[in-house]
Design a protein around this motif. Sequence first.
Motif, PDB file in Angstrom:
ATOM      1  N   MET A  71      30.893  52.611  26.867  1.00  0.00           N
ATOM      2  CA  MET A  71      32.261  52.701  27.308  1.00  0.00           C
ATOM      3  C   MET A  71      32.627  51.382  27.984  1.00  0.00           C
ATOM      4  SD  MET A  71      33.863  55.529  29.880  1.00  0.00           S
ATOM      5  CE  MET A  71      32.954  55.178  31.363  1.00  0.00           C
ATOM      6  N   ALA A  72      33.436  50.575  27.339  1.00  0.00           N
ATOM      7  CA  ALA A  72      33.859  49.289  27.888  1.00  0.00           C
ATOM      8  C   ALA A  72      35.170  49.464  28.632  1.00  0.00           C
ATOM      9  CB  ALA A  72      34.018  48.278  26.769  1.00  0.00           C
ATOM     10  N   SER A  73      35.303  48.726  29.721  1.00  0.00           N
ATOM     11  CA  SER A  73      36.485  48.878  30.552  1.00  0.00           C
ATOM     12  C   SER A  73      37.547  47.817  30.289  1.00  0.00           C
ATOM     13  CB  SER A  73      36.090  48.809  32.019  1.00  0.00           C
ATOM     14  OG  SER A  73      35.620  47.509  32.316  1.00  0.00           O
ATOM     15  N   GLY A  74      37.177  46.750  29.604  1.00  0.00           N
ATOM     16  CA  GLY A  74      38.113  45.656  29.384  1.00  0.00           C
ATOM     17  C   GLY A  74      38.159  44.676  30.535  1.00  0.00           C
ATOM     18  N   VAL A  75      37.352  44.899  31.578  1.00  0.00           N
ATOM     19  CA  VAL A  75      37.295  43.998  32.722  1.00  0.00           C
ATOM     20  C   VAL A  75      36.528  42.745  32.316  1.00  0.00           C
ATOM     21  CG1 VAL A  75      36.346  43.714  35.044  1.00  0.00           C
ATOM     22  CG2 VAL A  75      37.502  45.835  34.425  1.00  0.00           C
ATOM     23  N   LYS A  76      37.107  41.602  32.616  1.00  0.00           N
ATOM     24  CA  LYS A  76      36.480  40.311  32.300  1.00  0.00           C
ATOM     25  C   LYS A  76      35.708  39.794  33.506  1.00  0.00           C
ATOM     26  CE  LYS A  76      38.814  40.091  28.398  1.00  0.00           C
ATOM     27  NZ  LYS A  76      38.297  40.961  27.402  1.00  0.00           N
ATOM     28  N   VAL A  77      34.930  38.749  33.270  1.00  0.00           N
ATOM     29  CA  VAL A  77      34.200  38.081  34.339  1.00  0.00           C
ATOM     30  C   VAL A  77      34.828  36.697  34.516  1.00  0.00           C
ATOM     31  CG1 VAL A  77      31.955  37.211  35.093  1.00  0.00           C
ATOM     32  CG2 VAL A  77      32.087  39.321  33.760  1.00  0.00           C
ATOM     33  N   THR A  78      35.236  36.359  35.733  1.00  0.00           N
ATOM     34  CA  THR A  78      35.882  35.069  35.964  1.00  0.00           C
ATOM     35  C   THR A  78      34.882  33.921  35.818  1.00  0.00           C
ATOM     36  OG1 THR A  78      35.480  35.115  38.347  1.00  0.00           O
ATOM     37  CG2 THR A  78      37.574  36.079  37.557  1.00  0.00           C
ATOM     38  N   ASP A  79      35.408  32.727  35.564  1.00  0.00           N
ATOM     39  CA  ASP A  79      34.560  31.541  35.455  1.00  0.00           C
ATOM     40  C   ASP A  79      33.831  31.253  36.758  1.00  0.00           C
ATOM     41  OD1 ASP A  79      35.227  31.162  32.802  1.00  0.00           O
ATOM     42  OD2 ASP A  79      36.811  29.690  33.225  1.00  0.00           O
ATOM     43  N   ALA A  80      34.465  31.547  37.892  1.00  0.00           N
ATOM     44  CA  ALA A  80      33.821  31.325  39.194  1.00  0.00           C
ATOM     45  C   ALA A  80      32.554  32.173  39.316  1.00  0.00           C
ATOM     46  CB  ALA A  80      34.795  31.645  40.321  1.00  0.00           C
TER      47      ALA A  80
END
Length: 156
Positions: A1-10
């Motif tokens: 189940m993917a949430s669509g939340v990304k990981v920032t470059d920081a």
Amino acid sequence: MASGVKVTDAVKDLINEMKVVKNDADQNERVRLVIFRIDDSEGAIVVDKIYRQKDLADVDDVFKFFIGLLDSKVCRYLMYDCHFETKESSRKEELVAVMWAPDTAPIKEKMKYASSKDSLKKIQTGVKHMLEMNDLSDYGTRESFAERMGKGVVWL
């Protein structure tokens, strides 16, 4: 189940900085502990708080400090640069990724963090230990945490 939340470059840069520690670098600037959170407005995992070696200079027990950061009502991701010793008397330093989703946190928040952990996991290649904690009884004692770090851990 993917949430669509990304990981920032920081976040990516910080994790890479923790994975690649240079011997000639200033050890006081070394990142020892990072707290990440999901920012709903950005739809991304962001850096919440960074603790460098110099920030922990007055801390007698870094493990207790780490455990003390786990709020019983708030989910978070953490990256901990754990220093320990084994029976062979070798000193080791290994990264520990933690998903903290306490039982007492709101169910919607726990589901959001659980469904978003794969986004973070993809950039944590090379991190040896990945823990999911829902209660301090999971790994909240020095002994149970040491067991997760490997056999023969004598100091944590």
